[in-house]
Design an enzyme around this catalytic site. Structure first.
Site, PDB file in Angstrom:
ATOM      1  N   HIS A   9       1.113  -1.703  -0.175  1.00  0.00           N
ATOM      2  CA  HIS A   9      -0.345  -0.320  -0.050  1.00  0.00           C
ATOM      3  C   HIS A   9       0.941   1.058   0.023  1.00  0.00           C
ATOM      4  O   HIS A   9       1.858   1.459   0.397  1.00  0.00           O
ATOM      5  CB  HIS A   9      -1.197  -0.092   1.387  1.00  0.00           C
ATOM      6  CG  HIS A   9      -1.881  -1.090   1.426  1.00  0.00           C
ATOM      7  ND1 HIS A   9      -1.543  -2.340   1.678  1.00  0.00           N
ATOM      8  CD2 HIS A   9      -3.520  -0.820   0.886  1.00  0.00           C
ATOM      9  CE1 HIS A   9      -2.737  -3.299   1.885  1.00  0.00           C
ATOM     10  NE2 HIS A   9      -3.481  -2.686   1.026  1.00  0.00           N
ATOM     11  N   HIS A 167      27.745  -0.889   9.402  1.00  0.00           N
ATOM     12  CA  HIS A 167      26.987  -0.289   9.223  1.00  0.00           C
ATOM     13  C   HIS A 167      25.924  -1.689   8.312  1.00  0.00           C
ATOM     14  O   HIS A 167      25.809  -2.696   8.528  1.00  0.00           O
ATOM     15  CB  HIS A 167      26.499   1.034   8.438  1.00  0.00           C
ATOM     16  CG  HIS A 167      27.655   0.946   7.681  1.00  0.00           C
ATOM     17  ND1 HIS A 167      27.106   0.691   5.938  1.00  0.00           N
ATOM     18  CD2 HIS A 167      29.041   0.684   6.953  1.00  0.00           C
ATOM     19  CE1 HIS A 167      28.416   0.172   5.075  1.00  0.00           C
ATOM     20  NE2 HIS A 167      29.514   0.107   5.819  1.00  0.00           N
TER      21      HIS A 167
END
Length: 321
Positions: A9, A167
């Site tokens: 959506h 990271h």
């Protein structure tokens, strides 16, 4: 290769597709399908059909959708009716699920295999802080030590230079590729910074323990043949100077992955992610003289760069200054 459709959506599909590309690299045979407020089920179905038509292999398709029972799921389910033996749907898509699906395509040839495999990773990525808010069984599992205590030394599955240290690209793409049991940041500077140490430890992926140690401590650990049998170590360095000190001290590395070196005043940048000053170039030359091999890649599926060419360009730019 299995084709992947991310269907959600709103713009979520485009956003998570972009995020996945930043961490794992841009991927072929992957499409985002969005259901916008002005659109209906038929619009989503048409977008999915268009995406499937663009895939190299239309026999193997995996749908990653946001909500079970939502319109993207329902339209994928309708399209799958004639392909149940090949296609698959996984609902509740998150970034960890997408990265695991990307990684799985290198070793798995069917959508069914990948769909079954990625569920565990997607669930493990859902955590809460403070940790005491987690259900007791999850908290207990996370607290299990990873040190086997068996006689033997570390097996080094990856040593990487990355100014960002631990990271997303490391915690997902490289960790999935190399399967370490420990991630060790080797840095005198970071070892003195309690906040950075804490952030690194918290950034460790599920099931992998993260540590921060000064260089001399890593040299000491590398010589320990009594406690680290069965332990697979992924080492992270901020710069080539720290790697050189570690290697000269006896850490037995043969290859260094060169992923990222941040730009700063006085450095030249011969490509998008690597910046050098003269001291950096000299350190790499000494590493080469010591027999070190260089693997220049941000993420596992990138093409390898030529370190000699990169250093030559950097030296030429520095000579012009």
């Amino acid at each position: 290769m299995v084709g992947i459709i991310i269907a959600t959506h709103g713009e979520f599909a485009n956003g998570i597709l972009q995020s996945g590309g930043m961490i794992f690299g841009e991927q072929e045979n992957v499409k985002a399908v969005t259901l916008m407020p002005s659109e209906g089920p038929d619009d989503v179905k048409a977008k999915m059909q268009e995406a499937i038509a663009s895939f190299d292999n239309q026999d193997e398709v995996l749908f990653l959708v946001d909500l079970w029972g939502g319109t993207p799921f329902n339209q994928a389910n309708n399209l799958m009716e004639e392909h149940k033996d090949k296609w698959a749907i996984a609902a509740g898509v998150n970034l960890a699920m997408l990265i695991e699906a990307y990684s799985s395509r290198f070793s798995m040839d069917t959508a069914h295999e990948i769909a079954s495999h990625i569920l565990a990773t997607a669930k493990e990525a859902v955590k809460v802080k403070p940790e005491e808010l987690e259900p007791e069984d999850a908290a207990a599992s996370a607290a299990q030590p990873s040190n086997s205590g068996e006689p033997g030394k570390f097996e080094y599955v990856l040593a990487r230079i990355d100014s960002r240290l631990l990271h997303g690209q490391v915690a997902t793409a490289w960790t999935k590729n190399t399967q370490p049991t420990r991630i060790i940041v080797v840095s005198d500077e970071v070892a003195k910074d309690d906040l950075r140490k804490k952030l690194i430890q918290q950034a460790a992926p599920s099931g992998v323990k993260a540590h921060v140690v000064p260089i001399n401590k890593m040299i000491e650990l590398a010589q320990d043949d009594q406690h680290f049998g069965g332990q697979r170590a992924l080492l992270l360095f901020e710069n080539p100077h720290d790697v050189l000190r570690a290697v000269e001290g006896g850490v037995p590395l043969e290859t260094i992955n060169v992923g990222s070196m941040a730009h700063s005043t006085g450095k030249v940048q011969p490509n998008k992610v690597l910046a050098f000053n003269q001291a950096d170039i000299d350190a790499f030359k000494k590493l080469k003289e010591a027999g070190m091999q260089f693997d220049v890649r941000k993420v596992p599926n990138d093409s390898k760069g030529n370190m000699d060419d990169i250093l030559q360009r950097a030296q030429a730019e520095l000579n012009k200054q």
